[in-house]
Design a protein around this motif. Structure first.
Motif, PDB file in Angstrom:
ATOM      1  N   GLY A 272       0.806  -1.209   0.000  1.00  0.00           N
ATOM      2  CA  GLY A 272       0.000   0.000   0.000  1.00  0.00           C
ATOM      3  C   GLY A 272       0.841   1.263   0.000  1.00  0.00           C
ATOM      4  N   ASP A 273       1.957   1.256   0.749  1.00  0.00           N
ATOM      5  CA  ASP A 273       2.870   2.400   0.734  1.00  0.00           C
ATOM      6  C   ASP A 273       3.403   2.646  -0.671  1.00  0.00           C
ATOM      7  N   LEU A 274       3.824   1.588  -1.316  1.00  0.00           N
ATOM      8  CA  LEU A 274       4.369   1.687  -2.664  1.00  0.00           C
ATOM      9  C   LEU A 274       3.319   2.241  -3.622  1.00  0.00           C
ATOM     10  N   ALA A 275       2.091   1.725  -3.550  1.00  0.00           N
ATOM     11  CA  ALA A 275       1.028   2.177  -4.447  1.00  0.00           C
ATOM     12  C   ALA A 275       0.667   3.636  -4.181  1.00  0.00           C
ATOM     13  N   ASN A 276       0.625   4.023  -2.905  1.00  0.00           N
ATOM     14  CA  ASN A 276       0.297   5.403  -2.560  1.00  0.00           C
ATOM     15  C   ASN A 276       1.366   6.365  -3.076  1.00  0.00           C
ATOM     16  N   TRP A 277       2.637   5.999  -2.896  1.00  0.00           N
ATOM     17  CA  TRP A 277       3.727   6.854  -3.357  1.00  0.00           C
ATOM     18  C   TRP A 277       3.708   6.991  -4.877  1.00  0.00           C
ATOM     19  N   ALA A 278       3.507   5.884  -5.570  1.00  0.00           N
ATOM     20  CA  ALA A 278       3.551   5.904  -7.027  1.00  0.00           C
ATOM     21  C   ALA A 278       2.285   6.479  -7.637  1.00  0.00           C
ATOM     22  N   GLY A 279       1.180   6.459  -6.878  1.00  0.00           N
ATOM     23  CA  GLY A 279      -0.094   6.865  -7.436  1.00  0.00           C
ATOM     24  C   GLY A 279      -0.604   5.859  -8.445  1.00  0.00           C
ATOM     25  N   CYS A 280      -0.279   4.572  -8.212  1.00  0.00           N
ATOM     26  CA  CYS A 280      -0.642   3.506  -9.140  1.00  0.00           C
ATOM     27  C   CYS A 280      -1.620   2.533  -8.486  1.00  0.00           C
ATOM     28  N   ARG A 281      -2.226   1.704  -9.316  1.00  0.00           N
ATOM     29  CA  ARG A 281      -3.036   0.602  -8.811  1.00  0.00           C
ATOM     30  C   ARG A 281      -2.104  -0.443  -8.176  1.00  0.00           C
ATOM     31  N   VAL A 282      -2.644  -1.200  -7.226  1.00  0.00           N
ATOM     32  CA  VAL A 282      -1.845  -2.173  -6.496  1.00  0.00           C
ATOM     33  C   VAL A 282      -1.422  -3.374  -7.350  1.00  0.00           C
ATOM     34  N   PRO A 283      -2.307  -3.973  -8.177  1.00  0.00           N
ATOM     35  CA  PRO A 283      -1.943  -5.238  -8.856  1.00  0.00           C
ATOM     36  C   PRO A 283      -0.631  -5.225  -9.622  1.00  0.00           C
ATOM     37  N   PRO A 284      -0.347  -4.244 -10.498  1.00  0.00           N
ATOM     38  CA  PRO A 284       0.935  -4.311 -11.221  1.00  0.00           C
ATOM     39  C   PRO A 284       2.146  -4.156 -10.307  1.00  0.00           C
ATOM     40  N   LEU A 285       1.973  -3.440  -9.200  1.00  0.00           N
ATOM     41  CA  LEU A 285       3.080  -3.287  -8.259  1.00  0.00           C
ATOM     42  C   LEU A 285       3.291  -4.548  -7.440  1.00  0.00           C
ATOM     43  N   ARG A 286       2.199  -5.197  -7.057  1.00  0.00           N
ATOM     44  CA  ARG A 286       2.339  -6.476  -6.348  1.00  0.00           C
ATOM     45  C   ARG A 286       2.996  -7.509  -7.256  1.00  0.00           C
TER      46      ARG A 286
END
Length: 370
Positions: A220-234
């Motif tokens: 969630g931290d990563l997604a919030n910082w990037a402003g991206c959806r979670v699935p591609p980051l996970r």
């Protein structure tokens, strides 16, 4: 694979020291500016002097020309990226960040009834061509797309927003320099920066850079910082081979690079000054910023879209600072949130005197008001 309950626990102070180490706030580093920007996962650039102050507090012997030179040479780009905010990014990594953050930038402040991304392709192409060789202001871009924009005022404003932030244009070089205070002007990036990598490559780079600069962190931290959806980051975290997993004191799963620094909780953290909008504060979800910003001080540091200049004592935000100058004298003022110990005040005064000289080298006299 260990269950979450089997994962090593990292305390708040351990997470704080890990963040400080990666943000180069424990020891100033002797590395090139472009490498520093890459290792820091870009630099916040909403206020033109901020990247300069951020590098001054992180790099040994940093001078303004050390950043202005790479900007003028096209090695560092200013663009709207993470969370639809302004950042300085290395030219080598710009295309990856631009691709990974595109959905978030396009969707930012999108009103109900707004078109999808494909529907704006013609407008984006038109803006890109309009700014191909000549820098353009927002007003010039607004006038250029006026015929294609809807009559509804709210949608018209968002069309302009999307045209600037999602079409692929960037700031002209001078807009990234210390002294820039005019309205922004935008231009199409050179051809070598336009070729996007495959999506997996882009998301992998962004995830790895984030952990290297802000980890250990939740998805969630990563997604919030990037402003991206979670699935591609996970998915990206799943592809990185040297991932380690931890949990915090509240039991949440944290991800990190195996070889990233995780100093002990009692590692010495010197007095440091943070720039306006400094990413060390903004690198995590709002609830997770306590690893550097105590909850009781949040409203004194972050107000609406503003993030004020701050200073650190023992690795945590302990007050704000402001700076002012006349042709004769430049003074940095400390605004602590509570009484400072004598040795902490002395360390801040010493560090502050160096900062005020960096900020206003032309002043005849320099000082710190504590």
């Amino acid at each position: 694979m260990p269950t979450k309950s089997d994962l090593p626990v990292l305390t708040l102070r351990e997470l704080n020291r890990a963040l400080l180490a990666r943000q180069m706030l424990l020891t100033r580093k002797r590395i090139a500016v472009v490498e520093a920007i890459e290792r820091l996962a870009c630099l916040q650039g909403q206020w033109s002097p901020s990247p300069y102050v951020a590098l001054w507090t992180r790099l040994a012997g940093f001078k303004r020309d050390d950043l202005t030179g790479p900007i003028d040479a096209g090695q560092v780009i200013k663009a709207t990226l993470m969370r639809a905010t302004l950042h300085l990014v290395s030219a080598k990594e710009y295309a990856a960040y631009a691709l990974a953050t595109l959905d978030g930038r396009f969707a930012a402040w999108r009103p109900p009834g707004g078109p999808d991304f494909a529907a704006l392709k013609d407008i984006h192409d038109k803006v890109f061509t309009f700014a191909a060789k000549t820098p353009r202001t927002r007003d010039e871009i607004r006038d250029h797309i006026a015929r294609d924009a809807p009559k509804d005022e709210r949608l018209r404003n968002w069309y302009l927003w999307a045209a600037v932030t999602a079409s692929g244009i960037i700031w002209e070089k001078s807009g990234a320099r210390w002294e820039y205070r005019r309205l922004p002007r935008f231009i199409a990036p050179p051809a070598k920066l336009r070729k996007a990598p495959p999506p997996d490559v882009a998301f992998d780079l962004v995830a790895r850079r984030y952990l290297g600069a802000f980890g250990p962190s939740t998805v969630g931290d990563l997604a919030n910082w990037a402003g991206c959806r979670v699935p591609p980051l996970r998915d990206a975290l799943g592809r990185i081979p040297d991932i380690r997993r931890f949990r915090d004191e509240r039991g949440r799963e944290l991800f990190d690079l195996a070889k990233a620094p995780r100093p002990p909780a009692d590692a010495v953290a010197p007095a440091r000054f943070l720039a306006r909008f400094d990413a060390a504060i903004l690198g995590h979800d709002a609830a997770e910023r306590t690893r550097i910003l105590p909850a009781e001080y949040k409203k004194q540091v972050i107000f609406s879209a503003e993030v004020w200049t701050t200073f650190l004592v023992d690795g945590f935000v302990a007050g704000r600072w402001k700076i002012a100058a006349t042709p004769r004298q430049a003074v940095l003022e400390l605004l602590p949130f509570k009484s400072l110990a004598k040795r902490d005040r002395a360390a801040l005064i010493d560090e502050g005197e160096r900062l005020v000289r960096f900020y206003y080298p032309e002043a005849k006299m320099h000082g710190v008001k504590a």
